[in-house]
Design a protein around this motif. Sequence first.
Motif, PDB file in Angstrom:
ATOM      1  N   ARG A  85     -26.816 -25.882 -31.205  1.00  0.00           N
ATOM      2  CA  ARG A  85     -27.681 -25.855 -32.255  1.00  0.00           C
ATOM      3  C   ARG A  85     -26.891 -25.824 -33.708  1.00  0.00           C
ATOM      4  NH1 ARG A  85     -31.070 -21.053 -29.536  1.00  0.00           N
ATOM      5  NH2 ARG A  85     -28.958 -20.396 -29.304  1.00  0.00           N
ATOM      6  N   LEU A  86     -27.477 -26.159 -34.785  1.00  0.00           N
ATOM      7  CA  LEU A  86     -26.760 -26.031 -35.970  1.00  0.00           C
ATOM      8  C   LEU A  86     -27.055 -24.636 -36.371  1.00  0.00           C
ATOM      9  CD1 LEU A  86     -25.517 -27.208 -38.782  1.00  0.00           C
ATOM     10  CD2 LEU A  86     -27.952 -27.947 -39.279  1.00  0.00           C
ATOM     11  N   VAL A  87     -25.955 -23.831 -37.248  1.00  0.00           N
ATOM     12  CA  VAL A  87     -25.994 -22.582 -37.811  1.00  0.00           C
ATOM     13  C   VAL A  87     -25.517 -22.790 -39.105  1.00  0.00           C
ATOM     14  CG1 VAL A  87     -25.027 -20.275 -37.670  1.00  0.00           C
ATOM     15  CG2 VAL A  87     -25.549 -21.589 -35.391  1.00  0.00           C
ATOM     16  N   THR A  88     -25.990 -22.300 -40.112  1.00  0.00           N
ATOM     17  CA  THR A  88     -25.832 -22.609 -41.457  1.00  0.00           C
ATOM     18  C   THR A  88     -26.034 -21.466 -42.332  1.00  0.00           C
ATOM     19  OG1 THR A  88     -26.915 -24.788 -41.216  1.00  0.00           O
ATOM     20  CG2 THR A  88     -26.704 -24.219 -43.391  1.00  0.00           C
ATOM     21  N   CYS A  89     -24.967 -21.300 -43.289  1.00  0.00           N
ATOM     22  CA  CYS A  89     -24.861 -20.449 -44.360  1.00  0.00           C
ATOM     23  C   CYS A  89     -25.668 -20.681 -45.581  1.00  0.00           C
ATOM     24  CB  CYS A  89     -23.427 -20.087 -44.561  1.00  0.00           C
ATOM     25  SG  CYS A  89     -22.721 -19.217 -43.525  1.00  0.00           S
TER      26      CYS A  89
ATOM     27  N   THR B  70     -30.780 -23.905 -36.759  1.00  0.00           N
ATOM     28  CA  THR B  70     -31.766 -24.756 -36.473  1.00  0.00           C
ATOM     29  C   THR B  70     -31.998 -25.137 -35.085  1.00  0.00           C
ATOM     30  OG1 THR B  70     -31.275 -25.986 -38.597  1.00  0.00           O
ATOM     31  CG2 THR B  70     -32.365 -27.429 -36.848  1.00  0.00           C
ATOM     32  N   GLU B  71     -33.146 -24.890 -34.466  1.00  0.00           N
ATOM     33  CA  GLU B  71     -33.432 -25.049 -33.295  1.00  0.00           C
ATOM     34  C   GLU B  71     -33.691 -26.510 -32.574  1.00  0.00           C
ATOM     35  OE1 GLU B  71     -33.093 -22.257 -31.712  1.00  0.00           O
ATOM     36  OE2 GLU B  71     -33.759 -20.723 -33.381  1.00  0.00           O
ATOM     37  N   HIS B  72     -33.572 -26.693 -31.495  1.00  0.00           N
ATOM     38  CA  HIS B  72     -33.663 -27.974 -30.821  1.00  0.00           C
ATOM     39  C   HIS B  72     -34.878 -28.642 -31.345  1.00  0.00           C
ATOM     40  CE1 HIS B  72     -29.669 -27.887 -28.870  1.00  0.00           C
ATOM     41  NE2 HIS B  72     -30.235 -26.910 -28.182  1.00  0.00           N
ATOM     42  N   ASP B  73     -36.024 -28.066 -31.458  1.00  0.00           N
ATOM     43  CA  ASP B  73     -37.251 -28.885 -31.889  1.00  0.00           C
ATOM     44  C   ASP B  73     -37.344 -28.767 -33.599  1.00  0.00           C
ATOM     45  OD1 ASP B  73     -37.692 -26.086 -32.780  1.00  0.00           O
ATOM     46  OD2 ASP B  73     -39.349 -25.765 -31.587  1.00  0.00           O
ATOM     47  N   GLY B  74     -36.127 -28.656 -34.268  1.00  0.00           N
ATOM     48  CA  GLY B  74     -36.228 -28.802 -35.541  1.00  0.00           C
ATOM     49  C   GLY B  74     -36.299 -27.455 -36.452  1.00  0.00           C
ATOM     50  N   SER B  75     -37.110 -26.560 -35.936  1.00  0.00           N
ATOM     51  CA  SER B  75     -37.589 -25.268 -36.478  1.00  0.00           C
ATOM     52  C   SER B  75     -36.245 -24.422 -36.986  1.00  0.00           C
ATOM     53  CB  SER B  75     -38.588 -24.602 -35.737  1.00  0.00           C
ATOM     54  OG  SER B  75     -37.992 -24.018 -34.549  1.00  0.00           O
ATOM     55  N   ARG B  76     -36.390 -23.631 -37.942  1.00  0.00           N
ATOM     56  CA  ARG B  76     -35.162 -22.683 -38.347  1.00  0.00           C
ATOM     57  C   ARG B  76     -35.665 -21.123 -37.967  1.00  0.00           C
ATOM     58  NH1 ARG B  76     -32.854 -23.828 -44.003  1.00  0.00           N
ATOM     59  NH2 ARG B  76     -35.074 -24.150 -44.622  1.00  0.00           N
ATOM     60  N   THR B  77     -34.517 -20.614 -37.561  1.00  0.00           N
ATOM     61  CA  THR B  77     -34.492 -19.101 -37.358  1.00  0.00           C
ATOM     62  C   THR B  77     -33.552 -18.390 -38.189  1.00  0.00           C
ATOM     63  OG1 THR B  77     -35.157 -19.592 -34.995  1.00  0.00           O
ATOM     64  CG2 THR B  77     -34.316 -17.361 -35.452  1.00  0.00           C
TER      65      THR B  77
END
Length: 300
Positions: free
Chosen positions: A82-86, A96-103
């Motif tokens: 999964r993508l982790v972003t600052c 960014t979760e696998h379904d495109g949502s963001r946590t």
Amino acid sequence: MTIHDQRDPRFRALIHPNAQLRQLGSGFEWTEGPVWFPAAQMLLFSDIPAHRMMRWTAETGCTVFRENSDYSNGNTRDPQGRLVTCHHGLRAVSRTEHDGSRTILAASHDGKRLNSPNDVVVRSDGSVWFTDPTYGILSDLEGYRAVPEQPGNYVWRIPPEGGEPQPVITDFTQPNGLCFSPDESLLYVAESGSSHDPDIAPVIRVFEVTQDGRVDNGRDFAMVDAGLPDGIRCDANGNLWSSAADGVHVFAPDGTLLGKILVPEVVSNLCFGGPRGNRLFITATTSLYQIAVDAAAAGW
């Protein structure tokens, strides 16, 4: 143009003499945060002032991945891919979760907002480590001008089980890029405080990391002799590759400068990728570059 500046014979084993620096895209405002996704054969990177994230593939070249990126900066992928972003704009770290949502993984500590998370790495145990200088709140160019709420500019750790981030290193002026050694026993952190204070040394520091996520025995590892260190990465053999004003500086595990890859723009960050992991992607001011190397990321 000469693109290799050898300082030590060991550099020959890392850069083939026929390797060429290729410009994959240009016309950006300030590129940062490259991360490679092997499953999609895709590179993602940030164009911070443009408020967007870009995608590069060999088939499509550079295209927009995400508009309105909340002034994303550093990116990485976690063990689940999964993508982790600052984000400077959110003053937060997201996943960014696998379904495109963001946590949102972290946005505050003790009820006070973070400064502007800058760069991030995820350890194999799932803990998330990130730096939090003030660059994104110093002006409206790469975020939103604001007064810092935290008492300092720290390196933070989010535990594997999640929860509020905890400061692990608190004595940097402006902590920036960070990476682990291949066995994760060492954490390297770049000091970029010379961007605003010439009395701050452009140094990369190294810390010993315990199994439970504490750091100890911090010391200077290497000094960048052109500009300042920003993004950094370790290869599978423990060599450290650092951004600099004149290109990419490569240091042996003992801190010796092995050589430089010269780049015609100021380099902000870098990562390994490509089908075999032996392509170095370089974000540099207005452009994205690539060069073949005889190295690959740890854990490839």
